[in-house]
Write an enzyme that holds these catalytic residues in place. Sequence first.
Site, short mmCIF file in Angstrom:
data_model
loop_
_atom_site.label_atom_id
_atom_site.label_comp_id
_atom_site.label_asym_id
_atom_site.label_seq_id
_atom_site.Cartn_x
_atom_site.Cartn_y
_atom_site.Cartn_z
N SER A 1 0.83 -1.20 0.00
CA SER A 1 0.00 0.00 0.00
C SER A 1 0.87 1.27 0.00
O SER A 1 1.80 1.37 0.80
CB SER A 1 -0.89 -0.02 1.24
OG SER A 1 -1.70 1.10 1.21
N GLY A 2 0.60 2.16 -0.90
CA GLY A 2 1.36 3.41 -0.97
C GLY A 2 2.58 3.31 -1.85
O GLY A 2 3.35 4.28 -1.97
N THR B 1 -1.67 2.33 -7.88
CA THR B 1 -2.80 2.97 -8.54
C THR B 1 -2.31 4.05 -9.49
O THR B 1 -2.80 4.18 -10.61
CB THR B 1 -3.76 3.54 -7.48
OG1 THR B 1 -4.08 2.47 -6.59
CG2 THR B 1 -5.01 4.09 -8.10
N GLU C 1 1.40 -8.55 2.12
CA GLU C 1 1.30 -7.75 3.34
C GLU C 1 1.88 -8.57 4.49
O GLU C 1 1.45 -9.66 4.75
CB GLU C 1 -0.15 -7.37 3.61
CG GLU C 1 -0.61 -6.30 2.65
CD GLU C 1 -1.97 -5.70 3.00
OE1 GLU C 1 -2.63 -6.23 3.91
OE2 GLU C 1 -2.33 -4.71 2.37
N GLY D 1 -0.21 -5.87 -2.78
CA GLY D 1 0.94 -6.75 -2.82
C GLY D 1 0.98 -7.53 -1.52
O GLY D 1 0.03 -7.48 -0.72
N ASN E 1 -1.00 5.68 3.10
CA ASN E 1 -1.33 6.33 1.84
C ASN E 1 -2.61 7.13 2.03
O ASN E 1 -3.59 6.61 2.56
CB ASN E 1 -1.53 5.23 0.77
CG ASN E 1 -1.82 5.80 -0.60
OD1 ASN E 1 -2.00 7.01 -0.76
ND2 ASN E 1 -1.85 4.93 -1.58
N SER F 1 -5.52 5.46 -0.40
CA SER F 1 -5.20 4.04 -0.54
C SER F 1 -6.41 3.29 -1.10
O SER F 1 -7.53 3.47 -0.63
CB SER F 1 -4.84 3.49 0.84
OG SER F 1 -4.58 2.13 0.73
N SER F 2 -6.16 2.47 -2.12
CA SER F 2 -7.28 1.69 -2.66
C SER F 2 -7.56 0.57 -1.68
O SER F 2 -6.65 -0.17 -1.32
CB SER F 2 -6.91 1.09 -4.01
OG SER F 2 -6.06 1.93 -4.72
#
Length: 1107
Positions: A110-111, A115, A392, A390, A160, A163-164
């Site tokens: 994340s981040g 995206t 985690e 990805g 993020n 973040s999605s």
Amino acid sequence: MAKMEVKTSLLDNMIGVGDMVLLEPLNEETVINNLKKRFDHSEIYTYIGSVVISVNPYRSLPIYSPEKVEDYRNRNFYELSPHIFALSDEAYRSLRDQDKDQCILITGESGAGKTEASKLVMSYVAAVCGKGAEVNQVKEQLLQSNPVLEAFGNAKTVRNDNSSRFGKYMDIEFDFKGDPLGGVISNYLLEKSRVVKQPRGERNFHVFYQLLSGGSEELLNKLKLERDFSRYNYLSLDSAKVNGVDDAANFRTVRNAMQIVGFMDHEAESVLEVVAAVLKLGNIEFKPESRVNGLDESKIKDKNELKEICELTGIDQSVLERAFSFRTVEAKQEKVSTTLNVAQAYYARDALAKNLYSRLFSWLVNRINESIKAQTKVRKKVMGVLDIYGFEIFEDNSFEQFIINYCNEKLQQIFIELTVKEEQEEYIREGIEWTHIEYFNNAIICDLIENNTNGILAMLDEECLRPGTVTDETFLEKLNQVCATHQHFESRMSKCSRFLNDTSLPHSCFRIQHYAGKVLYQVEGFVDKNNDLLYRDLSQAMWKASHALIKSLFPEGNPAKINLKRPPTAGSQFKASVATLMKNLQTKNPNYIRCIKPNDKKAAHIFNEGLVCHQIRYLGLLENVRVRRAGYAFRQAYEPCLERYKMLCKQTWPHWKGPARAGVEVLFNELEIPVEEYSFGRSKIFIRNPRTLFKLEDLRKQRLEDLATLIQKIYRGWKCRTHFLLMRKSQIVIAAWYRRYAQQKRYQQIKSSALVIQSYIRGWKARKILQELKHQKRCQEAATTIAAYWHGTQARRELKRLKEEARRKHAVAVIWAYWLGLKVRREYRKFFRANAGKKIYEFTLQRIMQKYFLEMKNKVPSLSPIDKNWPSRPYLFLDSTHKELKRIFHLWRCKKYRDQFTDQQKLIYEEKLEASELFKDKKALYPSSVGQPFQGPYLEINKNPKYKKLKDAIEEKIIIAEVVNKINRANGKSTNRIFLLTNNNLLLADQKSGQIKSEVPLVDVTKVSMSSQNDGFFAIHLKEGSEAASKGDFLFSSDHLIEMATKLYRTTLSQTKQKLNIEISDEFLVQFRQDKVCVKFIQGNQKNGSVPTCKRKNNRLLEVAVP
Ligand SMILES: Nc1ncnc2c1ncn2[C@@H]1O[C@H](COP(=O)(O)OP(=O)(O)O)[C@@H](O)[C@H]1O
Ligand SMILES: [Mg+2]
């Protein structure tokens, strides 16, 4: 000619290595160092073969401009420095030109920039693919689906700000030309727990904040919302505002994007109503209420919020209230209702909120798909873009991490499969012997998780469905039994005692050795999350809503379709969707973008090596490189290879005539590169070790320097020589010009000297001739002068003689004439003198008279008696003659005029003459009567039937018949009467009836009186004592006075042989019966315009005013 095109290469100006396949030596440290070095130089992209590694710069770099797009467009992958555009271009061209479906797999934590990367890919493809109104609309819809999904699926997290919170896979569809047609989006695993609870420092999904900040007052009122975030339990308050994010503006962007994507207004409204309902659900609170039977029961604290939700969604309040208090379990035939305690009620509420939101999200995705789906049925080429979490690895890893890591495990699998496959295919294609590649295959881990009989997911499902008490612990126990022997499964409690003493492994956990590292999973919550339970009462309540959208979100609530089977668990659902995804990806040509986050602070320029190392590990980048290098590290087509290195060998430099492959062979032999270091493929040269390539590169660099010196040398020589040649040429030109100039100058001098001398000589000669000529001329002139004088003298002498002779002749003639005259006069003197004068006088007079008469003959005026013209008198002595002549002529022409008259005319003229004699110069009225013809009977009594009686009464000839005004003797007023004159009588008759009023014989008329003025009044005086006179005299007025008086006079004269007395006077007496009245004419009193008026003044006076 060699190609002039500049061929660049990835290898030019490389910072570190652009492609990590070339890293030497290859280990974690060198990889990190290489990434760091490049990151520090703002090179955020690095390749591993065709995989792009992207390190999030956390700042905007000037590398996405339209110029950059142009740079990367239609260039080979390794031609320019690594870039996401190069990968996008490669994928797009391969799709368009080779008809290969593509997928772009973007992974990273994340981040890390996934995206963003997916958006960059999409924007690049949008920029390079076809243009046109229709295509642009499709592009716009595809791009605008992002803000909508981000509003509902993204949230601020500690990692993020945007973040999605869902995995996204989007297929973009193209036609055969490479123009976009539409797309399909699939979503995976929305993090719905965020709806009801967020970790510290994080927010709920953006849409809640956007709606409250950006919605208009009107909208919020309609949705029964308040702007204040703190009113809502589901919104975390400590980070409600995010720096640099304008929720209100974003709300407008989202509404706008929804419109572009194709949401109808009412749809967008329904969506916001569901959002509002979810938000308000969080505010429903429960309190415990004890029942007599000892069971705990919950009760809603404040029903206001519930009421509003029900109004908003159109659900019966009692139905929803009951669903929050009871749970109905249906087994085969039975229906059992149990009450919910407070904790269960809260669980139910949150479950409802989560379900409502996640189903809304899925609905949104479907709705967008409906809008963006390709309109045609033609065969499509597809480019898939996968933006998914990805690996985690957190401190506490739970069910979600397990699922996500499973997905990544699968992705790694197809990566390995496809890369190895591709590698193998390339070897076969190039005819290179296949050497076995050593790499780690993670299929075994996938199997551990997904195996249908004893995989972890299968165990979990089994546990969830099992009757009896099911807890997370029982699930772990089961795992411990079944998976104990698996190499990648670790648990303290497993039968296998390998980990009995491993303190890093707590009792309530299990650990899996993923390909990217070991991950410790907390077993707590697995069962619950897998069950993902929503009480049936709630789904039925939702289905009963009159809100169409909500109703459609809960189809299982329809009692008619009751399904006693449990819904599939979260785990199995995910497994199934991953399986379809994998199937889908396997059919496509994969392109990888692996995103790395350089620091945890979202800050630019910071490269945290520890953090990066961790990511490199779990992304398996080293594995990547190893797989890629397993056979040969580097390969390149022969042409570019020869082009790049041909300067290293005499035979190939500067031009190689034969085929490229032979050139490369010659080149490599010459350079004495060991044979085991390379292999010749069909179209490519394969280099086993990066070392070899670098050696080549070093040699090239060296050689390039030498070449540069050579070029410099030649260039300098060439420059000097050209300069010298130019100077020499110039010198010759200058010398030639100078010589020409000098010669010209000298020649000019000689020429001018010759001219001077010449002119002197000519001058001298000319002067000599002139002198001679002048002498001759003077001699001639002298001779002429002398001759002239001589002739002159001669002529004058002759003239004198002739003059003398003429004078003498004249004198003789004069004397002779005088003599003759004298003789004649002496002879005739006696015949002149007597009578001559008188005769001349008479003759002259006669001549004058003759001339006068002849002229008069021509000047005689016209024969009109009134013509006054007469020629003027020529001589005074003819005056009397002239006047006499005029009189005679006038008399003669009058006679002539009279001779033409008929008898009637004669009569008229006699009458007129009579009138003239009577009135001329006496009565002022007379001149106006001269022009009027005398007509006599104006009234045509014979013809008018009205007067028949009158006519019959009169036998004589009528001389006058005319209407006159008879003046009334009493008052001076007048009445109309017909005035008739016959040979013997005068008659008066009534004008209307024609009846005779009075009759007077002419013998009785004595006198007629009238004024001298311009009026028509006249009086007829009668003989005293006659019969007619008894009534008195008559006083009339008439327009034809002159005519009447004249005719009366003439008739009387002819009948009675007496002259009628006509008195003209401005004052006369009239006999009225006994009285005599004086009639007096006054002039100038013009009261009544131009008509004379008559007025009786008194007994004796009648006054007539004449204008
Ligand atoms: N290529 C890039 N250039 C500049 N900033 C970037 C880039 N990629 C990511 N970022 C920054 O990092 C943030 C997080 O990126 P994002 O793509 O949302 O991460 P992920 O989807 O992997 O969670 C973005 O909001 C942006 O500020
Ligand atoms: Mg994201």
